[in-house]
Design a protein around this motif. Structure first.
Motif, mmCIF file in Angstrom:
data_model
loop_
_atom_site.group_PDB
_atom_site.id
_atom_site.type_symbol
_atom_site.label_atom_id
_atom_site.label_comp_id
_atom_site.label_asym_id
_atom_site.label_seq_id
_atom_site.Cartn_x
_atom_site.Cartn_y
_atom_site.Cartn_z
ATOM 1 N N LYS A 179 0.830 -1.205 0.000
ATOM 2 C CA LYS A 179 0.000 0.000 0.000
ATOM 3 C C LYS A 179 0.870 1.263 0.000
ATOM 4 C CE LYS A 179 -3.503 2.544 2.631
ATOM 5 N NZ LYS A 179 -4.099 3.063 1.384
ATOM 6 N N ILE A 180 1.864 1.292 0.876
ATOM 7 C CA ILE A 180 2.744 2.459 0.953
ATOM 8 C C ILE A 180 3.526 2.632 -0.344
ATOM 9 C CG2 ILE A 180 4.793 3.405 2.103
ATOM 10 C CD1 ILE A 180 3.767 2.053 4.682
ATOM 11 N N TYR A 181 4.068 1.547 -0.877
ATOM 12 C CA TYR A 181 4.879 1.641 -2.091
ATOM 13 C C TYR A 181 4.062 2.070 -3.302
ATOM 14 C CZ TYR A 181 8.497 -0.860 0.564
ATOM 15 O OH TYR A 181 9.439 -1.230 1.494
ATOM 16 N N ASN A 182 2.765 1.692 -3.323
ATOM 17 C CA ASN A 182 1.904 2.094 -4.437
ATOM 18 C C ASN A 182 1.386 3.521 -4.283
ATOM 19 O OD1 ASN A 182 1.935 -0.174 -6.147
ATOM 20 N ND2 ASN A 182 0.437 -1.242 -4.881
ATOM 21 N N ASP A 183 1.235 3.960 -3.030
ATOM 22 C CA ASP A 183 0.638 5.278 -2.778
ATOM 23 C C ASP A 183 1.648 6.410 -2.706
ATOM 24 O OD1 ASP A 183 -1.760 3.970 -2.654
ATOM 25 O OD2 ASP A 183 -2.002 4.125 -0.473
ATOM 26 N N GLU A 184 2.901 6.082 -2.364
ATOM 27 C CA GLU A 184 3.894 7.126 -2.094
ATOM 28 C C GLU A 184 5.026 7.109 -3.127
ATOM 29 O OE1 GLU A 184 3.187 9.162 0.244
ATOM 30 O OE2 GLU A 184 1.689 8.050 1.387
ATOM 31 N N GLU A 185 5.572 8.280 -3.392
ATOM 32 C CA GLU A 185 6.683 8.429 -4.334
ATOM 33 C C GLU A 185 7.956 8.749 -3.558
ATOM 34 O OE1 GLU A 185 8.030 11.290 -8.091
ATOM 35 O OE2 GLU A 185 5.963 11.346 -7.324
ATOM 36 N N ASN A 189 9.334 12.268 -2.487
ATOM 37 C CA ASN A 189 8.297 13.250 -2.813
ATOM 38 C C ASN A 189 7.015 12.889 -2.077
ATOM 39 O OD1 ASN A 189 7.013 15.439 -4.023
ATOM 40 N ND2 ASN A 189 6.457 14.268 -5.854
ATOM 41 N N THR A 190 7.104 12.847 -0.752
ATOM 42 C CA THR A 190 6.010 12.390 0.089
ATOM 43 C C THR A 190 6.229 12.899 1.505
ATOM 44 O OG1 THR A 190 4.991 10.399 1.050
ATOM 45 C CG2 THR A 190 7.315 10.255 0.492
ATOM 46 N N ASP A 191 5.195 12.819 2.323
ATOM 47 C CA ASP A 191 5.332 13.172 3.732
ATOM 48 C C ASP A 191 5.533 11.946 4.611
ATOM 49 O OD1 ASP A 191 5.071 15.924 3.379
ATOM 50 O OD2 ASP A 191 2.893 15.827 3.385
ATOM 51 N N SER A 192 5.622 10.780 3.984
ATOM 52 C CA SER A 192 5.820 9.541 4.740
ATOM 53 C C SER A 192 7.308 9.338 5.025
ATOM 54 C CB SER A 192 5.273 8.347 3.947
ATOM 55 O OG SER A 192 6.162 8.008 2.893
ATOM 56 N N TRP A 193 7.649 8.179 5.610
ATOM 57 C CA TRP A 193 9.035 7.860 5.924
ATOM 58 C C TRP A 193 9.901 7.690 4.685
ATOM 59 C CZ3 TRP A 193 9.929 2.849 4.157
ATOM 60 C CH2 TRP A 193 8.801 2.014 4.046
ATOM 61 N N LEU A 194 9.280 7.695 3.494
ATOM 62 C CA LEU A 194 10.037 7.613 2.251
ATOM 63 C C LEU A 194 10.501 8.979 1.758
ATOM 64 C CD1 LEU A 194 7.821 4.999 0.368
ATOM 65 C CD2 LEU A 194 10.064 4.597 1.402
ATOM 66 N N LYS A 195 10.270 9.996 2.579
ATOM 67 C CA LYS A 195 10.595 11.372 2.180
ATOM 68 C C LYS A 195 12.084 11.581 1.957
ATOM 69 C CE LYS A 195 9.839 16.175 3.640
ATOM 70 N NZ LYS A 195 9.196 17.046 4.663
ATOM 71 N N LYS A 196 12.914 10.917 2.756
ATOM 72 C CA LYS A 196 14.356 11.129 2.666
ATOM 73 C C LYS A 196 15.076 9.956 3.319
ATOM 74 C CE LYS A 196 14.131 14.018 6.817
ATOM 75 N NZ LYS A 196 14.388 15.359 7.372
ATOM 76 N N PRO A 197 16.365 9.798 3.008
ATOM 77 C CA PRO A 197 17.146 8.749 3.696
ATOM 78 C C PRO A 197 17.257 9.082 5.174
ATOM 79 C CG PRO A 197 18.588 10.184 2.420
ATOM 80 C CD PRO A 197 17.184 10.552 2.051
ATOM 81 N N TYR A 203 4.536 5.625 15.832
ATOM 82 C CA TYR A 203 3.965 6.018 14.544
ATOM 83 C C TYR A 203 2.763 5.124 14.237
ATOM 84 C CZ TYR A 203 6.980 2.164 12.869
ATOM 85 O OH TYR A 203 7.606 0.958 12.698
ATOM 86 N N ASP A 204 1.994 5.524 13.240
ATOM 87 C CA ASP A 204 0.814 4.775 12.816
ATOM 88 C C ASP A 204 1.123 4.027 11.525
ATOM 89 O OD1 ASP A 204 -0.522 5.942 14.964
ATOM 90 O OD2 ASP A 204 -1.195 7.642 13.751
ATOM 91 N N ILE A 205 0.577 2.807 11.431
ATOM 92 C CA ILE A 205 0.847 1.984 10.259
ATOM 93 C C ILE A 205 -0.389 1.145 9.932
ATOM 94 C CG2 ILE A 205 1.833 0.112 11.667
ATOM 95 C CD1 ILE A 205 3.814 -0.373 9.340
ATOM 96 N N PRO A 206 -0.760 1.024 8.641
ATOM 97 C CA PRO A 206 -1.924 0.206 8.279
ATOM 98 C C PRO A 206 -1.649 -1.275 8.476
ATOM 99 C CG PRO A 206 -0.815 1.008 6.306
ATOM 100 C CD PRO A 206 -0.162 1.680 7.464
ATOM 101 N N ARG A 207 -2.623 -1.964 9.090
ATOM 102 C CA ARG A 207 -2.542 -3.407 9.292
ATOM 103 C C ARG A 207 -3.820 -4.030 8.771
ATOM 104 N NH1 ARG A 207 2.727 -4.140 9.936
ATOM 105 N NH2 ARG A 207 3.572 -3.636 11.989
ATOM 106 N N GLU A 208 -3.802 -4.565 7.558
ATOM 107 C CA GLU A 208 -4.981 -5.151 6.933
ATOM 108 C C GLU A 208 -6.137 -4.151 6.989
ATOM 109 O OE1 GLU A 208 -5.697 -9.094 8.397
ATOM 110 O OE2 GLU A 208 -3.666 -9.758 7.931
ATOM 111 N N SER A 209 -7.179 -4.425 7.775
ATOM 112 C CA SER A 209 -8.353 -3.543 7.777
ATOM 113 C C SER A 209 -8.334 -2.518 8.901
ATOM 114 C CB SER A 209 -9.631 -4.390 7.897
ATOM 115 O OG SER A 209 -9.616 -5.145 9.103
#
Length: 235
Positions: free
Chosen positions: A18-24, A27-35, A212-218
């Protein structure tokens, strides 16, 4: 019947896809924003090394490995990137192309415990939020020893490990089973590190509480953890 390990990995797969498909990447506010800052701080320590060889265990879509490939591109850097998810490696290669480091990135789909680290091969080995996802405490210790053996003289190891993890449903406050295969006490992890990397130069050694918050299934899970960080340099 699925084992606990299978259930955890299925849950982690769902949340990461979900994160990999939703975030770039970057270029995101998630943990993928920077190293991570710890990785950025390591770069100057390798400035006098020649052709840089890096191993990124649990690389994801390249949060740290793309950055390192860019930083050391003029040194003929090669980053071996290992992840359990096909989608992670697919997006890693896509991101490498976008950042013009595709020749510096070598992506491999494999579990961390099954990936065999060659001896005396790397100037830098990263294991960021991944060793807690091996299949057992025995595998955890074996991988620490493999990491040590895989580093060249004066090479650097960077470990970031979640410990003492708790999770609960954000809406109902129900306690959830932490989705981490190996959930060890912080001090025990540090003791393992101290033993395996005895005689090394310790550059960084910390325990830092994080939430932090993280999606877990439903459901959306609120996760609390003590993050153990170790950066060490081989003799």
């Amino acid at each position: 019947m699925k084992s606990r390990i299978d259930k955890i990995r299925e849950s982690e797969k769902i949340s990461h896809i979900k994160i990999y498909n939703d975030e770039e990447l970057y270029n995101t506010d998630s943990w993928l924003k920077k190293p991570i800052k710890t990785v950025k701080d390591i770069v100057p320590l390798l400035s006098d090394h020649g052709c840089i060889r890096v191993l990124d265990l649990g690389c994801g879509i390249g949060r740290n490995s793309i950055y390192l490939a860019e930083q050391f591109k003029d040194k003929g850097c090669l980053v071996d990137c290992v992840d359990i998810l096909d989608i992670a490696i697919e997006k890693l290669k896509h991101n490498a192309s976008i950042h013009d480091v595709e020749e510096n990135i070598n992506g491999m789909v494999c579990t961390i415990e099954q990936f065999s680290i060659p001896k005396n091969a790397y100037d830098l080995i990263l294991a960021v939020s991944v060793l807690e996802h091996v299949d057992s405490r025995k595998s955890f210790l074996n991988k620490l020893r493999e990491i040590k053996a895989g580093i060249k003289s004066q090479g650097i190891v960077c470990l970031v490990i979640n410990s003492e993890v708790t999770e609960h449903n954000m809406n109902t406050k129900e306690v959830l089973d932490p989705q981490f295969e190996v959930n060890l006490p912080s001090e025990l992890i540090q003791a393992y590190i101290d033993d395996v990397f005895a005689g090394w130069n310790t550059i960084k050694k910390t325990i830092s509480p994080q939430e932090y918050d993280i999606p877990r299934e439903s459901v959306m899970s609120h996760l609390s953890t003590n993050v153990v960080t170790f950066v060490g340099q081989a003799p």
